[in-house]
Design an enzyme around this catalytic site. Structure first.
Site, mmCIF file in Angstrom:
data_model
loop_
_atom_site.group_PDB
_atom_site.id
_atom_site.type_symbol
_atom_site.label_atom_id
_atom_site.label_comp_id
_atom_site.label_asym_id
_atom_site.label_seq_id
_atom_site.Cartn_x
_atom_site.Cartn_y
_atom_site.Cartn_z
ATOM 1 N N GLY A 34 0.813 -1.214 0.000
ATOM 2 C CA GLY A 34 0.000 0.000 0.000
ATOM 3 C C GLY A 34 0.844 1.260 0.000
ATOM 4 O O GLY A 34 2.053 1.209 0.190
ATOM 5 N N SER A 35 0.191 2.358 -0.268
ATOM 6 C CA SER A 35 0.893 3.634 -0.177
ATOM 7 C C SER A 35 -0.100 4.648 0.360
ATOM 8 O O SER A 35 -1.297 4.581 0.092
ATOM 9 C CB SER A 35 1.408 4.069 -1.545
ATOM 10 O OG SER A 35 0.307 4.198 -2.411
ATOM 11 N N GLN A 38 1.920 9.306 3.697
ATOM 12 C CA GLN A 38 3.234 9.405 4.348
ATOM 13 C C GLN A 38 4.318 8.622 3.639
ATOM 14 O O GLN A 38 5.488 8.781 3.961
ATOM 15 C CB GLN A 38 3.103 8.888 5.771
ATOM 16 C CG GLN A 38 2.549 9.962 6.682
ATOM 17 C CD GLN A 38 2.977 9.669 8.074
ATOM 18 O OE1 GLN A 38 2.758 8.566 8.537
ATOM 19 N NE2 GLN A 38 3.614 10.627 8.690
ATOM 20 N N LYS A 56 8.204 0.906 5.675
ATOM 21 C CA LYS A 56 7.627 2.117 5.081
ATOM 22 C C LYS A 56 8.771 3.036 4.662
ATOM 23 O O LYS A 56 9.652 3.351 5.468
ATOM 24 C CB LYS A 56 6.716 2.847 6.076
ATOM 25 C CG LYS A 56 6.226 4.205 5.541
ATOM 26 C CD LYS A 56 4.994 4.704 6.253
ATOM 27 C CE LYS A 56 5.309 5.360 7.563
ATOM 28 N NZ LYS A 56 4.088 5.998 8.151
ATOM 29 N N ASP A 152 -7.351 11.705 15.354
ATOM 30 C CA ASP A 152 -7.567 11.377 13.937
ATOM 31 C C ASP A 152 -7.601 9.868 13.707
ATOM 32 O O ASP A 152 -7.158 9.381 12.675
ATOM 33 C CB ASP A 152 -6.454 12.024 13.096
ATOM 34 C CG ASP A 152 -6.823 12.053 11.614
ATOM 35 O OD1 ASP A 152 -5.902 12.018 10.775
ATOM 36 O OD2 ASP A 152 -8.030 12.065 11.313
HETATM 37 C C1 LIG Z 1 3.106 0.809 8.196
HETATM 38 C C2 LIG Z 1 1.816 0.726 7.459
HETATM 39 N N1 LIG Z 1 1.257 1.776 6.813
HETATM 40 C C3 LIG Z 1 0.120 1.349 6.258
HETATM 41 N N2 LIG Z 1 -0.063 0.034 6.551
HETATM 42 C C4 LIG Z 1 0.986 -0.369 7.304
HETATM 43 C C5 LIG Z 1 1.117 -1.727 7.855
HETATM 44 C C6 LIG Z 1 1.808 -1.982 9.049
HETATM 45 C C7 LIG Z 1 1.850 -3.278 9.526
HETATM 46 N N3 LIG Z 1 1.229 -4.306 8.877
HETATM 47 C C8 LIG Z 1 0.587 -4.070 7.732
HETATM 48 N N4 LIG Z 1 0.004 -5.164 7.146
HETATM 49 C C9 LIG Z 1 -0.732 -5.248 5.988
HETATM 50 C C10 LIG Z 1 -1.704 -4.311 5.660
HETATM 51 C C11 LIG Z 1 -2.405 -4.434 4.466
HETATM 52 C C12 LIG Z 1 -2.155 -5.523 3.608
HETATM 53 N N5 LIG Z 1 -2.882 -5.667 2.407
HETATM 54 C C13 LIG Z 1 -3.359 -4.428 1.800
HETATM 55 C C14 LIG Z 1 -4.242 -4.713 0.594
HETATM 56 O O1 LIG Z 1 -3.618 -5.634 -0.289
HETATM 57 C C15 LIG Z 1 -3.338 -6.891 0.311
HETATM 58 C C16 LIG Z 1 -2.391 -6.712 1.500
HETATM 59 C C17 LIG Z 1 -1.176 -6.457 3.971
HETATM 60 C C18 LIG Z 1 -0.466 -6.320 5.154
HETATM 61 C C19 LIG Z 1 0.497 -2.781 7.188
#
Ligand SMILES: Cc1nc[nH]c1-c1ccnc(Nc2ccc(N3CCOCC3)cc2)c1
Length: 365
Positions: A34-35, A38, A56, A152
């Site tokens: 994802g994006s 930030q 990240k 938030d």
């Molecule tokens: C640091 C940070 N900033 C945004 N999200 C995160 C973060 C931090 C820790 N674990 C995850 N895990 C996670 C979240 C979403 C996904 N999916 C998204 C959709 O597509 C299939 C996978 C997979 C794993 C995400």
């Protein structure tokens, strides 16, 4: 070799989507997850621990004061917190060798399975629903204990695992949040912001109870409770469902805000039985009926427009719908050092923020 390069001796480059990642060789098999506003986030295998992690990349976090303040606050707070319901910092690095070349920061965190936004479309039983809420309340209570009020909280800032464990990803708005206009391609989500934030009143810790109440409502209904297109529309949607607030609330508004709010047509609002009818809740288990009554009661105490009448985080944790999960070690976990707000409230130039951020990365470990 500068201190940074010495710690993570070998870096390599790889591109994910359109983003170049320059990271230590210990992290392999990067996958996009994802994006956001930030930065770009990937999962990766940490060959040192044999576990997958989230990485990240923050690009030029010092590019303007708003980005810098948020990045600085996130890094300082992630370093200081250690709570199961707040995402943990595993590593922090930059491939850049010195301040003059400093450009990108990489934050390595515990990896979870999904974002809470994905869960809102799933029909949850009362056990999972109440456990998710309990964990949000524990995480937020821990932040409050360190003098951090989030303001938030939203599903996109919360991540979960298959086993229903939950972590809050960020620390919300800085106190001196200069809600300054920013030319970012990303839309700010205001659906979960409390009335006192929307109307520019003072706020206290139960400002975060409103957001958790909105998330609770969304998990039950499968759709956003107050999907406002802007601040005005956000307030209009709150009044449509919950009714026009009483004079005692109006008297606490700033004069020009009060004039506007009182000029709106009077709305009766709906009862919580009308907003959250039985058919939205689970009903297959014997004690589901009682749990549905408790769930609706808690919703009615959380989604109160007047913060002086709204339930507190501690009262939520002791509410019959949540108390079954109460574990002293999780609820009363000793807070980290109280956060020193003065740094983020001091106006720094972009170059000063760049140096402050570089120092945070260099001094890690
Ligand atoms: C640091 C940070 N900033 C945004 N999200 C995160 C973060 C931090 C820790 N674990 C995850 N895990 C996670 C979240 C979403 C996904 N999916 C998204 C959709 O597509 C299939 C996978 C997979 C794993 C995400």
């Amino acid at each position: 070799m500068s201190a940074v390069a010495a710690v993570e001796s070998e870096y390599y480059k790889t591109t994910i989507g359109e983003t170049l990642f320059e990271i230590p060789k210990r992290y392999e098999n990067l996958k996009s997850i994802g994006s956001g506003a930030q930065g770009v986030v990937v999962s990766a295998l940490d060959t040192k621990t044999g576990t997958r992690v989230a990485i990240k990349k923050m690009s030029k976090p010092f590019q303007n004061v708003t980005h810098a303040k948020r990045a600085y606050r996130e890094i300082v707070l992630m370093k200081s917190f250690n709570h199961k319901n707040i995402v943990g910092l595993l590593n922090l690095f930059t491939p850049d060798h010195d301040l003059s070349q400093f450009s990108d920061i990489y934050i390595v965190m515990e990896l979870m399975d999904a974002n809470l936004s994905r869960v809102v479309h799933i029909d949850l039983d009362h056990e999972r629903l109440s456990f998710l809420l309990y964990q949000m309340l524990c995480g937020i209570k821990h932040m409050h204990a360190a003098d951090i009020i989030h303001r938030d909280l939203k599903p996109s800032n919360i991540v979960v695992k298959e086993d229903c464990s939950l972590k809050i990803l960020d620390f919300g708005l800085a106190r001196a949040a200069d809600g300054g206009f920013m030319m970012t391609p990303y839309v700010v989500t205001r659906y979960y912001r409390a009335p006192e934030v929307i109307l520019g009143m003072g706020y206290k810790s139960n400002v975060d109870v409103w957001a958790i109440g909105c998330i609770f409502a969304e998990l039950v209904r499968g759709q956003i409770l107050f999907p406002g297109s802007d601040h005005i529309d956000q307030w209009t949607k709150v009044v449509d469902l919950l009714g026009t607030p009483p004079p005692i609330f109006m008297q606490r508004l700033l004069p020009n805000v009060r004039a506007y709010v009182e000029s709106l047509p009077h709305k009766r609002g709906y009862t919580f039985a009308q907003l959250f009818p039985d058919d939205l809740f689970p009903c297959s288990l014997p004690d589901d009926r009682e749990k549905t009554t408790n769930a609706r009661d808690l919703l009615a105490r959380m989604l109160v427009v007047d913060p002086d009448k709204r339930i507190s985080v501690d009262e939520c944790l002791r509410h019959p719908y949540i108390f079954q999960w109460y574990d002293q070690s999780e609820v009363e976990a000793p807070p980290p050092m109280r956060y020193d707000h003065t740094v983020e409230e001091t106006d720094h130039t972009v170059d000063e923020w760049k140096a402050l951020l570089f120092r945070q990365v260099i001094n890690y470990r």
